[in-house]
Design a protein around this motif. Sequence first.
Motif, PDB file in Angstrom:
ATOM      1  N   PHE A  81     -84.454   4.726  21.566  1.00 59.59           N
ATOM      2  CA  PHE A  81     -85.509   4.622  22.578  1.00 59.59           C
ATOM      3  C   PHE A  81     -86.399   3.399  22.358  1.00 59.59           C
ATOM      4  O   PHE A  81     -86.697   2.656  23.296  1.00 59.59           O
ATOM      5  CB  PHE A  81     -86.361   5.896  22.558  1.00 59.59           C
ATOM      6  CG  PHE A  81     -87.595   5.810  23.417  1.00 59.59           C
ATOM      7  CD1 PHE A  81     -87.490   5.858  24.795  1.00 59.59           C
ATOM      8  CD2 PHE A  81     -88.851   5.666  22.839  1.00 59.59           C
ATOM      9  CE1 PHE A  81     -88.626   5.773  25.595  1.00 59.59           C
ATOM     10  CE2 PHE A  81     -89.986   5.587  23.622  1.00 59.59           C
ATOM     11  CZ  PHE A  81     -89.875   5.640  25.004  1.00 59.59           C
ATOM     12  N   ALA A  82     -86.822   3.182  21.121  1.00 55.46           N
ATOM     13  CA  ALA A  82     -87.751   2.089  20.825  1.00 55.46           C
ATOM     14  C   ALA A  82     -87.167   0.719  21.136  1.00 55.46           C
ATOM     15  O   ALA A  82     -87.887  -0.199  21.544  1.00 55.46           O
ATOM     16  CB  ALA A  82     -88.182   2.157  19.362  1.00 55.46           C
ATOM     17  N   TYR A  85     -85.698   0.369  25.697  1.00 52.11           N
ATOM     18  CA  TYR A  85     -86.522   0.359  26.896  1.00 52.11           C
ATOM     19  C   TYR A  85     -87.646  -0.669  26.786  1.00 52.11           C
ATOM     20  O   TYR A  85     -88.175  -0.925  25.694  1.00 52.11           O
ATOM     21  CB  TYR A  85     -87.108   1.745  27.156  1.00 52.11           C
ATOM     22  CG  TYR A  85     -86.061   2.732  27.648  1.00 52.11           C
ATOM     23  CD1 TYR A  85     -85.731   2.818  28.990  1.00 52.11           C
ATOM     24  CD2 TYR A  85     -85.389   3.561  26.745  1.00 52.11           C
ATOM     25  CE1 TYR A  85     -84.762   3.705  29.435  1.00 52.11           C
ATOM     26  CE2 TYR A  85     -84.420   4.442  27.175  1.00 52.11           C
ATOM     27  CZ  TYR A  85     -84.111   4.510  28.524  1.00 52.11           C
ATOM     28  OH  TYR A  85     -83.140   5.374  28.958  1.00 52.11           O
ATOM     29  N   LYS A  90     -91.017   2.636  28.741  1.00 53.29           N
ATOM     30  CA  LYS A  90     -91.714   3.515  27.802  1.00 53.29           C
ATOM     31  C   LYS A  90     -92.941   4.157  28.455  1.00 53.29           C
ATOM     32  O   LYS A  90     -93.273   5.307  28.164  1.00 53.29           O
ATOM     33  CB  LYS A  90     -92.122   2.727  26.563  1.00 53.29           C
ATOM     34  CG  LYS A  90     -90.923   2.258  25.726  1.00 53.29           C
ATOM     35  CD  LYS A  90     -91.331   1.263  24.663  1.00 53.29           C
ATOM     36  CE  LYS A  90     -90.101   0.763  23.899  1.00 53.29           C
ATOM     37  NZ  LYS A  90     -90.427  -0.317  22.948  1.00 53.29           N
ATOM     38  N   LEU A 194     -92.340   4.993  19.121  1.00 54.83           N
ATOM     39  CA  LEU A 194     -92.115   3.574  19.396  1.00 54.83           C
ATOM     40  C   LEU A 194     -91.479   2.868  18.207  1.00 54.83           C
ATOM     41  O   LEU A 194     -91.222   1.662  18.271  1.00 54.83           O
ATOM     42  CB  LEU A 194     -93.442   2.891  19.759  1.00 54.83           C
ATOM     43  CG  LEU A 194     -94.124   3.412  21.035  1.00 54.83           C
ATOM     44  CD1 LEU A 194     -95.455   2.697  21.262  1.00 54.83           C
ATOM     45  CD2 LEU A 194     -93.219   3.247  22.240  1.00 54.83           C
TER      46      LEU A 194
END
Length: 454
Positions: A81-82, A85, A90, A194
């Motif tokens: 994810f970090a 995107y 985010k 993040l």
Amino acid sequence: MSTNPLPSLIRLLRTFLRKYALFVLRLSPHQSIVQGILLYTFVGWVILSLPFMDNGHVSLLDNLFTAASAASTTGMTSVNFAQSYTFFGKLVVLLLVQAGGIGYMTMSSFIYLSFSRRLRHRHTEVLNTEFALPRSVRLHDFLRAVVLFTGFVETIGAVFLFNYFYRHGYGLFEAAWYGIFHSVSAFCTAGFSLFPDSMIQLADSKTINIVISLLSLAGAMGFIVVTDLFNRLLRRTQEFSYTSKIIVVFTLGALLMASFILLLTNPGLTPAAALFQATAALTTAGFNTVPMASLSACSLLLVMALMSVGGSPSGTGGGIKTTAATCLLAIVSSHLLGRKHITFLGRQIPLFRLYMATSTSIFYGFMLFLTVFLLTWSEQSLPFFDLLFEAAAALGTGGIDTPTTALLSPVGKLIIIGAMLVGRVGVITFGMALLKHHGTDDAEEIPEREDLAV
């Protein structure tokens, strides 16, 4: 001569919205809850699929996986994810997490209540279905407590986290963004981070360990405890409700016992790491400060059990809920001690709540079995224990990431998506939605006379 298509599109949109509103009004309360989470999962998926939301390497299915994970406050990701995107992607995930944590009906009802003295019958009906409230908690007070407490706690958490990140070399905007994102993610027990490795690189930080743990506990213990606290401070009530007492006693007891077992089964684990991981599992927050692969098999089994129990009624956590687990323990202990009545903390638990707890637990077990069964069918190349952990993390919305998630086939990802969404709405709510359950007079009257929510 060209014609302007805009008026036609507007008429088409109005017709669609009118028909959709009529469709929603025909739904039962349980079906309304399900369609709500499906709606903002779909909207989030569409927005995340826009070109500038990711770095160009995320497929439509992975975007759907991320949207479902955010809307269900699970935190599982099929991509990193970090790294995958952009800032805007985010931000969309953050908004989905906030909506999933509070609930769309809660927010819309609070806004409506701000301009009106009374809620509509439809709002009351759905809210009473979505939140299991004890007799001592008024719906109006509960709604205000949910929104105000959420904003207050997330702000306080963001301030502490901002101060930490700013003192450790982050720029002003970056520190504020990291503080807000992780505060909301922790309070909503979503587990999105993040950082590429969740919280592993911050494992030695006392601030991160304490703030994230407290935020997760505040969200998972539920707004019933908060409403009770507000009423006590305002002298509206003389004591905490039976539900709040059970939540606090069970949560603290489970955390202490789980932390001790984690320390016992993992000699290299520090007390802070053990407590953090136990908190993350029980609250279904989904963060981790140690690599999950470094934990022993029995520790991972304990983590699965904690995620299956989950948070408390009317909170942001998943699982069968702490009150349901308490009812099961009370049934077993009362039977072993030869008691005629099922009691806990010196009070008899109402029979209707015992039925609800056992029904929830049995159906949860069935859904977990079904999820594992489907995963073992679609992912025959992956180890069984890894698939079991994936299923428990998805259905319990625990969301602790493992390398297995990224290895799932498209069918496997769809199975996990379904499990996450079912876990968010609750297995009983999902079952009643399938059966088009509208409730009975008995089922609606009994909870109002009892001081225990399951």
